[in-house]
Design a protein around this motif. Sequence first.
Motif, PDB file in Angstrom:
ATOM      1  N   SER A  63      41.314  37.603  23.492  1.00 51.02           N
ATOM      2  CA  SER A  63      42.321  37.842  24.533  1.00 51.02           C
ATOM      3  C   SER A  63      42.596  36.570  25.321  1.00 51.02           C
ATOM      4  N   GLY A  64      41.567  35.743  25.516  1.00 47.47           N
ATOM      5  CA  GLY A  64      41.816  34.458  26.164  1.00 47.47           C
ATOM      6  C   GLY A  64      42.654  33.551  25.305  1.00 47.47           C
ATOM      7  N   THR A  65      42.423  33.550  24.008  1.00 42.14           N
ATOM      8  CA  THR A  65      43.197  32.716  23.085  1.00 42.14           C
ATOM      9  C   THR A  65      44.673  33.069  23.143  1.00 42.14           C
ATOM     10  N   PHE A  66      44.966  34.377  23.216  1.00 41.21           N
ATOM     11  CA  PHE A  66      46.368  34.819  23.210  1.00 41.21           C
ATOM     12  C   PHE A  66      46.945  34.984  24.612  1.00 41.21           C
ATOM     13  N   GLU A  67      46.299  34.339  25.581  1.00 41.18           N
ATOM     14  CA  GLU A  67      46.805  34.237  26.944  1.00 41.18           C
ATOM     15  C   GLU A  67      46.938  35.605  27.622  1.00 41.18           C
ATOM     16  N   PHE A  68      45.841  36.384  27.589  1.00 41.34           N
ATOM     17  CA  PHE A  68      45.699  37.583  28.400  1.00 41.34           C
ATOM     18  C   PHE A  68      44.478  37.364  29.290  1.00 41.34           C
ATOM     19  N   PRO A  69      44.610  36.513  30.313  1.00 40.63           N
ATOM     20  CA  PRO A  69      43.433  36.052  31.067  1.00 40.63           C
ATOM     21  C   PRO A  69      42.700  37.159  31.798  1.00 40.63           C
ATOM     22  N   GLY A  70      43.421  38.141  32.360  1.00 42.28           N
ATOM     23  CA  GLY A  70      42.758  39.223  33.068  1.00 42.28           C
ATOM     24  C   GLY A  70      41.866  40.042  32.160  1.00 42.28           C
ATOM     25  N   ARG A 103      32.097  49.077  34.575  1.00 45.23           N
ATOM     26  CA  ARG A 103      32.720  47.929  33.911  1.00 45.23           C
ATOM     27  C   ARG A 103      33.620  48.382  32.761  1.00 45.23           C
ATOM     28  N   MET A 104      33.173  49.402  32.033  1.00 47.12           N
ATOM     29  CA  MET A 104      33.991  49.928  30.940  1.00 47.12           C
ATOM     30  C   MET A 104      35.317  50.462  31.482  1.00 47.12           C
ATOM     31  N   GLU A 105      35.244  51.197  32.580  1.00 45.02           N
ATOM     32  CA  GLU A 105      36.467  51.751  33.182  1.00 45.02           C
ATOM     33  C   GLU A 105      37.367  50.636  33.706  1.00 45.02           C
ATOM     34  N   ALA A 106      36.738  49.588  34.301  1.00 44.46           N
ATOM     35  CA  ALA A 106      37.533  48.451  34.788  1.00 44.46           C
ATOM     36  C   ALA A 106      38.244  47.749  33.637  1.00 44.46           C
ATOM     37  N   LEU A 107      37.535  47.592  32.517  1.00 36.45           N
ATOM     38  CA  LEU A 107      38.144  46.967  31.343  1.00 36.45           C
ATOM     39  C   LEU A 107      39.320  47.797  30.844  1.00 36.45           C
ATOM     40  N   ALA A 108      39.141  49.105  30.772  1.00 32.61           N
ATOM     41  CA  ALA A 108      40.226  49.973  30.314  1.00 32.61           C
ATOM     42  C   ALA A 108      41.430  49.901  31.250  1.00 32.61           C
ATOM     43  N   GLN A 109      41.161  49.829  32.560  1.00 27.61           N
ATOM     44  CA  GLN A 109      42.263  49.755  33.520  1.00 27.61           C
ATOM     45  C   GLN A 109      43.028  48.437  33.395  1.00 27.61           C
ATOM     46  N   VAL A 110      42.287  47.341  33.247  1.00 29.48           N
ATOM     47  CA  VAL A 110      42.955  46.048  33.066  1.00 29.48           C
ATOM     48  C   VAL A 110      43.816  46.061  31.809  1.00 29.48           C
ATOM     49  N   ALA A 111      43.290  46.677  30.740  1.00 30.44           N
ATOM     50  CA  ALA A 111      44.048  46.747  29.490  1.00 30.44           C
ATOM     51  C   ALA A 111      45.340  47.543  29.685  1.00 30.44           C
ATOM     52  N   ARG A 112      45.244  48.644  30.422  1.00 32.72           N
ATOM     53  CA  ARG A 112      46.455  49.439  30.674  1.00 32.72           C
ATOM     54  C   ARG A 112      47.466  48.677  31.502  1.00 32.72           C
ATOM     55  N   ASP A 113      46.989  47.840  32.428  1.00 28.39           N
ATOM     56  CA  ASP A 113      47.891  47.100  33.328  1.00 28.39           C
ATOM     57  C   ASP A 113      48.421  45.811  32.702  1.00 28.39           C
ATOM     58  N   THR A 114      47.885  45.427  31.544  1.00 26.61           N
ATOM     59  CA  THR A 114      48.287  44.150  30.945  1.00 26.61           C
ATOM     60  C   THR A 114      49.717  44.215  30.420  1.00 26.61           C
ATOM     61  N   ASP A 115      50.532  43.306  30.914  1.00 26.09           N
ATOM     62  CA  ASP A 115      51.930  43.197  30.470  1.00 26.09           C
ATOM     63  C   ASP A 115      52.055  41.923  29.634  1.00 26.09           C
ATOM     64  N   PRO A 116      52.321  42.037  28.352  1.00 27.56           N
ATOM     65  CA  PRO A 116      52.366  40.822  27.511  1.00 27.56           C
ATOM     66  C   PRO A 116      53.460  39.849  27.913  1.00 27.56           C
ATOM     67  N   ASP A 117      54.511  40.345  28.579  1.00 24.95           N
ATOM     68  CA  ASP A 117      55.621  39.457  28.953  1.00 24.95           C
ATOM     69  C   ASP A 117      55.249  38.528  30.100  1.00 24.95           C
ATOM     70  N   GLU A 118      54.257  38.936  30.923  1.00 25.50           N
ATOM     71  CA  GLU A 118      53.901  38.129  32.093  1.00 25.50           C
ATOM     72  C   GLU A 118      53.386  36.745  31.712  1.00 25.50           C
ATOM     73  N   THR A 119      52.638  36.690  30.635  1.00 24.55           N
ATOM     74  CA  THR A 119      52.048  35.407  30.241  1.00 24.55           C
ATOM     75  C   THR A 119      52.636  34.881  28.936  1.00 24.55           C
ATOM     76  N   ALA A 120      53.720  35.480  28.477  1.00 24.96           N
ATOM     77  CA  ALA A 120      54.322  35.041  27.209  1.00 24.96           C
ATOM     78  C   ALA A 120      54.821  33.608  27.299  1.00 24.96           C
ATOM     79  N   ASP A 121      55.470  33.261  28.425  1.00 25.94           N
ATOM     80  CA  ASP A 121      55.989  31.897  28.565  1.00 25.94           C
ATOM     81  C   ASP A 121      54.864  30.882  28.535  1.00 25.94           C
ATOM     82  N   LYS A 122      53.766  31.175  29.219  1.00 22.20           N
ATOM     83  CA  LYS A 122      52.646  30.234  29.232  1.00 22.20           C
ATOM     84  C   LYS A 122      52.063  30.060  27.845  1.00 22.20           C
TER      85      LYS A 122
END
Length: 822
Positions: A63-70, A103-122
């Motif tokens: 996920s870090g490689t593909f620019e999903f830092p959260g 932590r598992m629930e936090a990970l799932a929540q971050v995944a749900r909130d992840t918008d690929p367009d936000e970091t696409a330009d970067k």
Amino acid sequence: MPDKHHDDSLQERLVRLRQAYFKDLPRKLQRIESGWERLSGTPVTGERLKDLRQQVHNLAGSSGTFEFPGLSRAAQELELMIGSVLDQETPLTKAQRDKLQGRMEALAQVARDTDPDETADKFVHNITEPLVGPEGSGLLFIVDDDPDVSGYLGQNLRAHGFEVRQLQTLKSLQEAVEEEHPAVILMDIIFPEGELAGVEAIAELRKSMENPPAVLFLSSRSDMIARLEAMRAGADAYLTKPVDIPTLVSKLSLLISPSAQAEPYRVLVVDDDRSQALYCAAILKKAGMLPEIITDPMTVMGILDTFVPDLILLDLYMPKVGGLELASVIRQREDLGDIPIVFLSGETDAEKRFAALSLGADDFLTKPITPPHLVSAVRNRILRSRAMQAKLKLLARQDRLTGLYNRDYLLSQLERIVDQVVAGGLGRALVYLSIDNFKELSARLGMRGGDRVVAGVAEQVRRAARAGDLLGRYSGASFIVALRSPDLDAARIWADGLRAQVERNIMDTGPQSVSVTVSLGIVGLGSTVPDAATAVMQANQACHTAQELGGNRVQVYQATEGVSLRADAEQGWVKRVEAALNEDGLRLVYQPIVNLHGEQAPFYEIFVRLLDEEGAEVPAARFIPVAERNGLMPRVDRWVLQHAVRAAAGQHRNGNPVRLFVTLSATTVGDTGLLAWVADILKEARLPNEALVIQCSARDAEDRLKPARELIDGLHDLGVATGLSHFGGGGAPLSLLNHLNPDYIKFDQQLVRESLAESRPGATLRELISTTRALGKQSIVPFVEEAATLATLWSCGVDYVQGYFVQGPDAHPDYDFVSATL
């Protein structure tokens, strides 16, 4: 349009890869959640928890490689928590279960909130074109059990000219090395077999291979244990995920070099004692090296025409010619200047050993010497020499701050393009870009802030460039792009689009965010442009016109437009400079040069200013280029020297024993009457000759090697110290010291900036200082503008610094060297 398709292919492939990865994220998360659910109602075993940790580890890296830092951070936090539980080797407590569940629930929540367009330009911005690829690229093995990371790296490295084979298991690596021999293995550390399984696999592999490949570990682990175990396994380099592609390419370019270690080390053994020579040769040959023996030192130079060694092992005392004399003769040959010379002798006298090192020797070994000691000393010296040469070769092509081509290599490629155009090839358009008001901006932001602005603009230029375009950094705040198309209208549209993009972009420079503007000049490369220098000059003129019109604009060069106006302006400046020379309309200013190690000697560098009609100072950058173009620099240099000597004499009479550094222009370096004139003015002023240091730039000295050597030697005969400025600004700087013997080395500003930005800050600078100090040179670093750089410069062994952090140029040499602390 096949070229356009080719231009977009790398970006398109990686974007598609990222889209596929995001689409597959729910499946990856479901596997992790299922693994956790299986643990919830049963006693937790170490193996099950390790399996879960492995899946989370893969998610953190990919996920870090593909620019999903959260998502990457959330996965890393969960991985660390699982790891801490595993380290305890005790049953999972209810409190630990609850924390892991959170932590598992936090990970799932971050995944749900992840918008690929936000970091696409970067993500797209980080895709780098293969501007400086490796020469003689070899086969690379990428060993990573995460296919997403492996695929991303493979796509990028293939685009940079590497041949890549992707492997996902340790077993497949073992099978692959039996089929073909890679140049480098890019190796993950954590595999299903264990958290250090990658390291262990490499250690076993190296034991079983006679000539193992280089290994570069890539891991999300940055802890000391992982790094230490990787080093013990024989790592050649270590990078953490997500990896920066330009950094990875640079590392690989050094590991895969034309002087690859598959070629045996060549050692020339020079000793009149044949038994001693045979002894050394036998030891070195046993270690896999290729020794050549010479027992008659008078034949060495002839042998060196056919046998070019990686190192010369030289006895100190021999008949007909001693080792010290022979080393001096060898160093006179420019093509042999970078070959390490190691003395092997029974001499124990410290003074004589120091004399050997001062003549340019790299090491001194004492007889009798054990085989392991001899092999280790020779091998390590050659390794360092090859690594330095490979690094200098890369630096000779690449600008470290931006990753683009540097000035020297850019101009060499531009010359080739112009030659092709003149010979009837397709025309091109040349664009010269300069950051507006950069000097004032850099003074406000400091050195690091200015670097971030340059790097930010370079990124915009890189993104705008297309396949087949040539681009590079021409100077501190200027870039050149040779566009494929000769259409000036299309070039203007392209340039204006780039201008607008830079203006819209907001750059983070550390303490503050800024937006900048750029001006661009364009010239067509056709049959009327005879060479690259003319093309650059014309594009620069157009860019300068754009800036004079207010900046933030594009200007196309027209041969007749404004010619008379520019000529009138030039002649106006010529008259002003001539009047200033005739009527003492110039002024000296003094900038202190401060010792970093406690010495309080009052050193200053002299700069010259022209006074306008109202007595205000005109910076040298406004009138010195005019003086250079119109043959006035010898007069300006003599004016500066004469007034510097008078000023120094006055200071000495008043009890202030200043030492003044004066820089000569390229033209004056070849002034055959200068030495006698300098002797006369020193005698007339009754100034101690050591109060003066006369320096010239390394580039000018290299272009005028013979007169520069005669000048430096002649000044030494007068008792006047000498210096080389802009040292390391291009080419192979250490080779220059085989011909010139300056007392002071002033390092090039860009080299210093790039070295301070290295992963190990100052590594290149430290090695150059170590080498030049062994030759008896003192080092100076100019343009020091921030306190943060002083500690690094001190640790590198820098002797002196100057710059606005110490004090800017001032009308009086009254800096308090005693009370000032840096």
